[in-house]
Design a protein around this motif. Structure first.
Motif, PDB file in Angstrom:
ATOM      1  N   ARG A 127       0.914  -1.188   0.149  1.00 52.44           N
ATOM      2  CA  ARG A 127       0.066  -0.124  -0.181  1.00 52.44           C
ATOM      3  C   ARG A 127       0.687   1.064  -0.070  1.00 52.44           C
ATOM      4  O   ARG A 127       2.075   1.217   0.472  1.00 52.44           O
ATOM      5  CB  ARG A 127      -0.754   0.098   1.323  1.00 52.44           C
ATOM      6  CG  ARG A 127      -1.890   0.758   1.263  1.00 52.44           C
ATOM      7  CD  ARG A 127      -2.854   0.470   2.438  1.00 52.44           C
ATOM      8  NE  ARG A 127      -3.327   1.611   3.104  1.00 52.44           N
ATOM      9  CZ  ARG A 127      -4.206   1.505   4.246  1.00 52.44           C
ATOM     10  NH1 ARG A 127      -4.631   0.412   4.495  1.00 52.44           N
ATOM     11  NH2 ARG A 127      -4.806   2.594   4.641  1.00 52.44           N
ATOM     12  N   ARG A 128       0.518   2.432  -0.512  1.00 54.29           N
ATOM     13  CA  ARG A 128       1.280   3.705  -0.645  1.00 54.29           C
ATOM     14  C   ARG A 128       1.193   3.874   0.841  1.00 54.29           C
ATOM     15  O   ARG A 128       0.308   4.020   1.783  1.00 54.29           O
ATOM     16  CB  ARG A 128       0.145   4.634  -1.162  1.00 54.29           C
ATOM     17  CG  ARG A 128       0.948   5.875  -1.577  1.00 54.29           C
ATOM     18  CD  ARG A 128       0.061   6.680  -2.479  1.00 54.29           C
ATOM     19  NE  ARG A 128      -1.066   7.105  -1.900  1.00 54.29           N
ATOM     20  CZ  ARG A 128      -1.234   8.312  -1.307  1.00 54.29           C
ATOM     21  NH1 ARG A 128      -0.107   9.098  -1.339  1.00 54.29           N
ATOM     22  NH2 ARG A 128      -2.587   8.719  -0.609  1.00 54.29           N
ATOM     23  N   SER A 129       2.461   4.127   1.302  1.00 60.91           N
ATOM     24  CA  SER A 129       2.590   4.126   2.865  1.00 60.91           C
ATOM     25  C   SER A 129       2.281   5.395   3.620  1.00 60.91           C
ATOM     26  O   SER A 129       2.761   5.922   4.461  1.00 60.91           O
ATOM     27  CB  SER A 129       4.061   3.996   3.166  1.00 60.91           C
ATOM     28  OG  SER A 129       4.865   5.036   2.542  1.00 60.91           O
ATOM     29  N   GLY A 130       1.335   6.173   3.032  1.00 64.11           N
ATOM     30  CA  GLY A 130       0.660   7.496   3.767  1.00 64.11           C
ATOM     31  C   GLY A 130       1.760   8.468   3.188  1.00 64.11           C
ATOM     32  O   GLY A 130       2.966   8.089   2.912  1.00 64.11           O
ATOM     33  N   ALA A 131       1.463   9.743   3.253  1.00 62.91           N
ATOM     34  CA  ALA A 131       2.475  10.768   2.939  1.00 62.91           C
ATOM     35  C   ALA A 131       3.584  10.862   3.922  1.00 62.91           C
ATOM     36  O   ALA A 131       3.362  10.354   5.086  1.00 62.91           O
ATOM     37  CB  ALA A 131       1.281  12.139   2.414  1.00 62.91           C
ATOM     38  N   ASP A 132       4.493  11.580   3.392  1.00 63.18           N
ATOM     39  CA  ASP A 132       5.678  11.832   4.184  1.00 63.18           C
ATOM     40  C   ASP A 132       5.114  12.908   5.557  1.00 63.18           C
ATOM     41  O   ASP A 132       4.302  13.681   5.306  1.00 63.18           O
ATOM     42  CB  ASP A 132       6.674  12.524   3.574  1.00 63.18           C
ATOM     43  CG  ASP A 132       8.029  12.788   4.631  1.00 63.18           C
ATOM     44  OD1 ASP A 132       8.234  14.311   4.535  1.00 63.18           O
ATOM     45  OD2 ASP A 132       8.558  11.934   5.024  1.00 63.18           O
ATOM     46  N   VAL A 133       5.642  12.474   6.759  1.00 64.66           N
ATOM     47  CA  VAL A 133       5.053  13.121   8.025  1.00 64.66           C
ATOM     48  C   VAL A 133       5.242  14.441   7.855  1.00 64.66           C
ATOM     49  O   VAL A 133       4.153  15.190   8.223  1.00 64.66           O
ATOM     50  CB  VAL A 133       5.941  12.618   9.159  1.00 64.66           C
ATOM     51  CG1 VAL A 133       5.594  13.146  10.241  1.00 64.66           C
ATOM     52  CG2 VAL A 133       5.561  10.942   9.225  1.00 64.66           C
ATOM     53  N   ASP A 134       6.328  15.149   7.339  1.00 65.25           N
ATOM     54  CA  ASP A 134       6.562  16.604   7.656  1.00 65.25           C
ATOM     55  C   ASP A 134       5.636  17.266   6.521  1.00 65.25           C
ATOM     56  O   ASP A 134       4.966  18.267   6.827  1.00 65.25           O
ATOM     57  CB  ASP A 134       7.911  16.787   7.540  1.00 65.25           C
ATOM     58  CG  ASP A 134       8.701  16.534   8.868  1.00 65.25           C
ATOM     59  OD1 ASP A 134       8.111  16.677   9.755  1.00 65.25           O
ATOM     60  OD2 ASP A 134       9.585  16.326   8.593  1.00 65.25           O
ATOM     61  N   ALA A 135       5.478  16.509   5.560  1.00 63.93           N
ATOM     62  CA  ALA A 135       4.753  17.047   4.336  1.00 63.93           C
ATOM     63  C   ALA A 135       3.298  17.121   4.767  1.00 63.93           C
ATOM     64  O   ALA A 135       2.543  18.199   4.760  1.00 63.93           O
ATOM     65  CB  ALA A 135       4.696  16.405   2.877  1.00 63.93           C
ATOM     66  N   LEU A 136       2.876  16.130   5.687  1.00 65.51           N
ATOM     67  CA  LEU A 136       1.339  16.183   6.286  1.00 65.51           C
ATOM     68  C   LEU A 136       1.322  17.182   7.204  1.00 65.51           C
ATOM     69  O   LEU A 136       0.316  17.930   7.015  1.00 65.51           O
ATOM     70  CB  LEU A 136       1.179  14.749   6.872  1.00 65.51           C
ATOM     71  CG  LEU A 136       0.502  13.809   6.044  1.00 65.51           C
ATOM     72  CD1 LEU A 136       0.467  12.569   6.894  1.00 65.51           C
ATOM     73  CD2 LEU A 136      -0.919  14.259   5.736  1.00 65.51           C
ATOM     74  N   LEU A 137       2.283  17.316   8.000  1.00 65.54           N
ATOM     75  CA  LEU A 137       2.028  18.498   8.905  1.00 65.54           C
ATOM     76  C   LEU A 137       2.094  19.881   8.179  1.00 65.54           C
ATOM     77  O   LEU A 137       1.357  20.801   8.614  1.00 65.54           O
ATOM     78  CB  LEU A 137       3.193  18.634   9.872  1.00 65.54           C
ATOM     79  CG  LEU A 137       3.298  17.320  10.903  1.00 65.54           C
ATOM     80  CD1 LEU A 137       4.589  17.487  11.774  1.00 65.54           C
ATOM     81  CD2 LEU A 137       2.275  17.338  11.759  1.00 65.54           C
ATOM     82  N   GLU A 138       2.801  20.123   7.291  1.00 65.09           N
ATOM     83  CA  GLU A 138       2.698  21.001   6.422  1.00 65.09           C
ATOM     84  C   GLU A 138       1.427  21.240   5.808  1.00 65.09           C
ATOM     85  O   GLU A 138       0.904  22.469   5.562  1.00 65.09           O
ATOM     86  CB  GLU A 138       3.929  21.034   5.184  1.00 65.09           C
ATOM     87  CG  GLU A 138       4.170  22.269   4.478  1.00 65.09           C
ATOM     88  CD  GLU A 138       4.786  23.246   5.509  1.00 65.09           C
ATOM     89  OE1 GLU A 138       4.655  24.367   5.606  1.00 65.09           O
ATOM     90  OE2 GLU A 138       5.969  22.802   6.025  1.00 65.09           O
ATOM     91  N   ARG A 139       0.896  20.404   5.248  1.00 66.09           N
ATOM     92  CA  ARG A 139      -0.372  20.430   4.542  1.00 66.09           C
ATOM     93  C   ARG A 139      -1.541  21.043   5.238  1.00 66.09           C
ATOM     94  O   ARG A 139      -2.348  21.454   4.892  1.00 66.09           O
ATOM     95  CB  ARG A 139      -0.792  18.895   4.195  1.00 66.09           C
ATOM     96  CG  ARG A 139      -1.818  18.844   3.083  1.00 66.09           C
ATOM     97  CD  ARG A 139      -2.415  17.717   2.502  1.00 66.09           C
ATOM     98  NE  ARG A 139      -3.281  17.954   1.421  1.00 66.09           N
ATOM     99  CZ  ARG A 139      -3.908  16.957   0.744  1.00 66.09           C
ATOM    100  NH1 ARG A 139      -3.617  15.598   0.966  1.00 66.09           N
ATOM    101  NH2 ARG A 139      -4.892  17.073  -0.004  1.00 66.09           N
TER     102      ARG A 139
END
Lengths: 235, 695, 283
Positions: free
Chosen positions: C114-126
């Motif tokens: 599975r797509r391992s979820g977005a990169d953590v910092d990118a998510l926080l940014e988003r």
């Protein structure tokens, strides 16, 4: 004018680092009904909690009938005649109607007298005396909650968001009860976010915003001042 | 037929007494949300008081009963509510469990201190009166007990439904804050329920004491029956609690009467209560996940791998120097301390990181020791198998209660510990009744470690390796998951984690560590028996772990040493043997709300020293921060003090070396390990405009 | 077929009926609002959908398949993500670690496929909380913690996102940005179902709104229809505190004798005197 029943002077209170009351000044004269209005988050309910002793103030004073009571225990204030009906369902859901009423006798009026008054005013409660309070409708539960205000002959009645989540017809009924309690000479501070019904029974009104009382006066004046502001702000 | 009736009457008698005790427990739990593990111990103390006033001071039995049940017990209950249990209902279950376990140990300590071991007997009430029902002799004492249980049932029913204060008791369960607005006093209500609860524990204990005998532990263990009955009543229904007590009494009587008199089954009669408890706990409905709080526990920073390896090496070296030329007896004590310290590491994992309480952790060490001895493979493979077997047993204990959390999981471990203690460890296939097994010293890669000093050092190495493994786990993915699961099981569930299997794995791993310690312990001692792994040891173990800090490796090390010292000090100072139990219990009660324990003060001291002297010292000894030189202090000090001193320094540096971004987290704990936000904004910015002033 | 179907769900606690024959749904790629007075059963509905509460009767379906008896974590694996009204951040961990935990859980055994979820910092940014990445989650403001819960959900790439009062604790700018984010998510194909008290936000971003009262859906439709639905106004906006100030005060004042009518020119002066204007619902 005699000593006000409730006098709040420069009251501050905070949740953690956030100050919610920022210097509240408010006086409620004996025998008056005051509506305390204001938007969600203005600090109205926090004020109720501080007056009733459920929350500690960081500074400032609360006088009840001229007596300084800041820091007094909730239950002591209740026994001295401060009747607080908190927001939400303020009954014990797993006790029967009669048991709920029995507990109202802590405020000083005997249990028999409480039952008599409550059943006389709300015959519905008599029918349901052995039913668990939690299984009654919202309106019936609110009747039960109001019985405490009715039957315990308080020196000051604090009503917090009586109308929350209730159908209009029930709210009307509840405010009829409030009017009747007021007519018997009880001093009432009535907190509402929605002005209409509360203002019908109020002698005075005060507006809270951002932790301060920003206006007090006759209901008519207050409404006039406020409507501009509110409508302007909502745009 | 007449034997059946005789058993029935006996069963009804003990069932009635259980019902009385259990109803007190249920009453206290429903009104204050504190499950009182010490309930039986209070009954035990009150039975001793009863002996004191009636037998020693010569008061007739009935006035003595009235005095104890009507005055002394309620006063004690009131005192406990005021000064020990207040506010405990709102705390996490683990805190109230630790506090009441401390209370239990304090009770036993108090009893031992005031009434040192001696032969004492309490006669039944009306010892010479009896009558006959259906051809069976019924003593007046038995009849009195059964009648009294009825009186208690009726009295409690009347109190709770017919009086205002009884109604207030039930109301305070629903909503104590609203009760205050009504003018009721929740604290008074709680004090009353503790008073009545303690009274009922006393009454039940005194009625049973002529049967059970005045014994610190036997009477305390009666609480298992009360737990079983109370859980049978779902911890809220008094009628069901009574039924549970009666059923248990009857089951015990019939088991004693009809089970074979030899073989394993003969012993089952003694463990009906824990079996019953285990069964009813398994039968509990699934607990709803609690939602609605952001709570974090501020713990000591996790040191880096390099730092922990450095300090581990320093510990081993220090111990090598310290144990050189040490006598055999002292070496055995140090080895015991190492065993305890490793078992406490298993609690660091389970309780410190995972938030679960085990009331039977030392029993898993017993399983490890038993396996090691039985296996007779004194090498690393044998040790590994011992740990694995203990781990599997741990997982098996957690498995049936997979759906449950908190209190019920802890009760399951307690039932398990008692079962092992009373049934399995004493069975012929295990240590045997009063028997012992021999175990060989460990061989590593073909080299047998003969000298005790060498063996102790090996144990220290195992401690260090386990600690490093634990810290590595804590730093990694699994460690984060553990903390997350402790903070919010509900959120973990909605993020897709199957918390139940994770919990079973956690229990298994923790039990395996304890089993490792047990295997090493068996090799150290050479002979081990059931007496080495009594269930009570797990309770003192838990207390020491909490007192010294259940969230850090340093706490486990200090705790292991402290727990070893307890019996040493007790035998050196027999006059205050009981008092020492009381002291450690009081410490546990005071520190229970701060899981970081004494170790956190050690860390704080370390920071203080670092601020004051760090630069100077480092200037003189450039590599101190990396490795440390534990020889800096005066070595002529008393042994115990010296040893701990060395560790103070270690601890300082552990804290110093930790990620600097985290060191601030030690500040502001001050006894409030869990800061609750409850959906209210509590941020640093002035967000007053958006503050939810109302819930 | 909707992604989510809640079909005649009833939830009773003891004798109290919290949810009464509630029927509604949520479509992929849209934002659905669930509004109603306090105690109307909104959060209970969320608990039923996410699996924390088993309904007394009725069914919950995902992609047409009943999941009513499926445990919480398996629903999550099927793409149900949720945030909590009363926060459930992992208080002992930092903001970044919170999201990492979510990513680790989502990765699981199937992490390789599975797509391992977005990169953590990118998510926080988003979601806009990158500045708090190293703060402990029990020391950040409520609004931030809510966004953190959202970021945590997103780490699992959910198909259905249940947001329980996501905007309370956010200021106006943050709320606007949050609305953008929701739109963004919907255009990625996520079905967003949100319980929200901020009427401006609800009316602004939702495609469909369901109104719950006493556990029953009393109205469903587009924002414009809901706004004018007399039943909704009567039962909800006019009398309860749940509406945004604008609507409720409107309704309140409509029943009173006319007073000085609104003059928007005064807005600025008056808000300095009585700064109610930005007093958004904070609950």
């Amino acid at each position: 004018m005699s000593v006000p029943i409730l006098e709040v002077v420069d009251l501050h209170a905070a949740y953690g680092r956030i100050e919610v009351l920022r210097g509240v000044d408010l006086a409620v004269p004996r025998g008056a009904v005051m509506a305390l209005l204001g938007p969600n988050g203005a600090g109205k309910s926090t004020l109720v909690k501080v007056i009733s002793g459920q929350k500690k103030a960081t500074s400032g004073d609360v006088h009840l009938g001229g007596v300084h009571v800041r820091g007094a225990q909730t239950e002591e204030l209740a026994r001295l005649g401060l009747c607080t009906v908190p927001e939400g369902r303020s009954v014990f859901p797993n006790l029967t109607v009669q048991e709920n009423l029995t507990l109202m006798s802590y405020a000083g009026v005997s249990a028999e007298a409480v039952l008599e008054t409550a059943f006389a005013y709300f015959p519905r409660l008599l029918e349901r005396r052995s039913q668990l309070a939690g299984t009654m409708s919202g309106g019936e539960q609110q009747m039960l909650a109001m019985s405490r205000a009715l039957a315990s002959d308080p020196a000051l009645l604090l009503l917090d968001e009586l109308s929350m989540g209730l159908a209009p017809l029930i709210v009307e009924e509840l405010y009829d009860t409030v009017g009747r309690i007021a007519a018997s000479g009880v001093t009432i501070l009535c907190i509402e976010q929605f002005a209409r019904t509360a203002l019908k029974v109020a002698d005075y009104a005060a507006v809270m915003s951002h932790g301060r009382v920003v206006a007090t006066g006759e209901p008519g004046e207050i409404l006039e001042t406020m409507s501009d502001v509110i409508l302007g702000g909502a745009a | 037929m007449s034997t059946f009736i005789a058993f029935t009457i006996f069963g009804l008698f003990s069932g009635a007494a259980y019902a009385i005790v259990a109803s007190g427990l249920t009453l206290t739990y429903t009104t204050t949300r504190v499950f009182n593990i010490a309930h039986g111990a209070l009954g035990m103390v009150m039975s001793f008081v009863f002996w004191d006033v009636s037998v020693r001071q010569g008061l007739p039995p009935l006035p003595a009963l009235l005095l104890v049940v009507g005055v002394i017990a309620p006063a004690t209950g009131w005192f406990i509510q005021r000064f020990v249990a207040r506010g405990l209902g709102d705390a996490p279950v683990s805190v109230s469990l630790v506090v009441t376990v401390a209370l239990l140990v304090a009770c036993i300590g108090t009893a031992q201190q005031i009434w040192p071991p001696a032969a004492r007997t309490v006669k039944p009430f009306f010892p010479n009166s009896s009558f006959t029902i259906a051809g069976t002799n019924v003593t007046a004492h038995q009849a009195l007990t059964i009648v009294l249980s009825g009186v208690v049932a009726a009295g409690l029913y009347g109190l709770l439904t017919r009086t205002r204060v009884g109604t207030a008791m039930r109301a305070s369960v629903d909503n104590p804050e609203l009760l205050r607005l009504f003018g009721g006093r929740p604290d008074t209500v709680a004090a009353l329920s503790w008073a009545i609860g303690t009274s009922l524990a006393a009454l039940g204990g005194i009625l049973l004491v002529s049967q059970v005998g005045l014994d610190y532990y036997a009477l305390t263990l009666l609480v298992i029956s009360a737990f079983a009955a109370a859980v049978f009543g779902r911890l809220k229904s008094l009628p069901l609690t009574f039924a549970g007590g009666m059923a248990l009494g009857l089951a015990e009587a019939y088991a004693k009467g009809y089970l074979p008199t030899d073989g394993l089954l003969s012993k089952v009669g003694n463990v009906i209560a824990p079996l019953f408890l285990f069964a009813v706990v398994i039968g509990m409905p699934q607990t709803q996940l609690r939602i609605g709080q952001v709570k974090g526990i501020v713990t000591a920073p996790v040191p880096s791998l390099r730092a922990s390896a450095g300090w581990g090496a320093a510990l081993v070296l220090g111990m090598a120097v310290y144990t050189a030329g040490m006598g055999e007896a002292d070496l055995l004590l140090l080895g015991t301390a190492a065993t305890y310290a490793i078992v406490m590491l298993s609690l660091v994992l389970l309780t410190g990181y995972g938030g679960h309480v085990s009331l039977g952790q030392f029993t898993f060490a017993g399983v490890g020791a038993l396996t090691y001895a039985k296996l007779d493979e004194p090498n690393l493979v044998g040790l590994l198998v011992s740990a694995l077997v203990a781990g599997a047993v741990g997982a098996l204990v957690a498995l049936p209660v997979i759906r449950l959390t908190g209190l019920y999981l802890a009760l399951a471990t307690l039932a398990f510990a008692v079962l092992m203690d009373k049934l399995v460890f004493q069975a012929d296939f295990a240590f045997g009744f009063g028997g012992a097994l021999t175990a060989e010293r460990l061989s590593i890669l073909g080299t047998r470690i003969e000298s005790t000093q060498g063996y102790v050092l090996v144990m220290v190495v195992f401690f260090v390796l386990t600690a490093i493994a634990l810290l590595t786990l804590r730093r990694g993915v699994l460690g984060r998951l553990l903390i997350a699961l402790r903070d919010s099981p509900a959120a973990c569930g909605t993020l897709g984690l199957d918390a139940r299997w994770f919990r079973v794995g956690l229990f298994g791993l923790s039990a395996a560590i304890a089993g490792l310690a047990g295997g090493l312990f068996a090799g150290l001692r050479g002979t081990i028996g059931a007496a080495d792994f009594q269930f009570f040891s797990s309770l003192t173990l838990l207390l020491f772990a909490v007192v010294f800090g259940v969230t850090s490796v340093t706490g486990a090390l200090l705790g292991g040493y402290g727990l070893m010292q307890l019996p040493v000090q007790q035998s050196e100072n027999p006059g205050v043997a009981g008092l020492l139990f009381v002291v450690i219990s009081v410490a546990a009660i005071l520190l229970a709300r701060n899981p970081n324990g004494i170790a956190s003060y050690v860390f704080r001291l370390g920071r203080l020293l670092e601020e004051r002297y760090g630069t100077q010292v480092r200037a003189r000894v450039p590599d101190l921060a990396g490795l440390g030189l534990p020889g800096r202090r005066d070595r002529s000090a008393a042994t115990s003090a010296q040893d701990e001193d060395v560790w103070d320094e270690d601890a300082d540096n552990l804290a110093l070396i930790g990620d600097p971004g985290h060191t601030r987290s030690l500040e502001g704990t001050d006894g409030s390990p869990a800061s609750r936000v409850d959906g209210r904004p509590e941020g640093p910015e002035g967000r007053g405009a958006h503050v939810a002033a109302r819930g | 077929m909707s992604l989510l179907e809640v079909d005649h769900v009833v939830v009773q606690f003891g004798g109290v009926t919290a949810v009464n024959e509630a029927t509604f749904g949520a479509e992929a790629g849209t934002i659905t609002g669930l509004i109603g007075p306090n105690g109307a059963g909104k959060t209970t509905c969320f608990n039923v959908i996410s699996g924390l509460q088993r309904p007394t009767r009725g069914q919950v379906r995902l992609d047409g398949r009943a999941v009513t008896r499926m445990p919480v974590h398996r629903r999550s694996k099927r793409g149900v993500g949720r945030t909590f009204q009363r926060l459930e951040a992992f208080g002992s961990l930092t903001v970044r670690e919170n999201v990492r935990v979510a990513r680790d859980i989502a990765g699981g055994a199937r992490g390789l496929v599975r797509r391992s979820g977005a990169d953590v910092d990118a998510l926080l940014e988003r979601v806009g909380i990158a500045a708090y990445a190293d703060e402990r989650a029990d020391s950040i403001p409520t609004g931030t913690a809510r966004l953190l819960e959202l970021a945590r959900c997103l780490a699992g790439s959910p198909r259905l996102l249940l947001l329980d009062e996501p905007s309370s604790g956010l200021d106006e700018t943050e709320t606007d940005a949050f609305g953008e984010l929701l739109r963004d998510l919907a255009s990625d194909g996520v079905a967003v179902l949100m319980v929200e008290h901020d009427m401006d936000l609800v009316m602004g971003v939702c495609d469909t709104i369901h109104v719950l009262d006493f556990g029953t859906v009393i109205a469903s439709g587009e924002p414009a229809d809901i706004r004018t639905d007399p039943l909704v106004q009567k039962a909800y906006l006019g009398y309860s505190d749940e509406g945004g100030e604008g609507d409720s005060w409107d309704a309140t004042l409509a029943d009173l004798p006319p007073v000085a009518h609104l003059d928007r020119g005064h807005e600025d002066d008056l808000t300095t005197v009585l700064p109610i204007a930005d007093g958004r619902s904070a609950r």
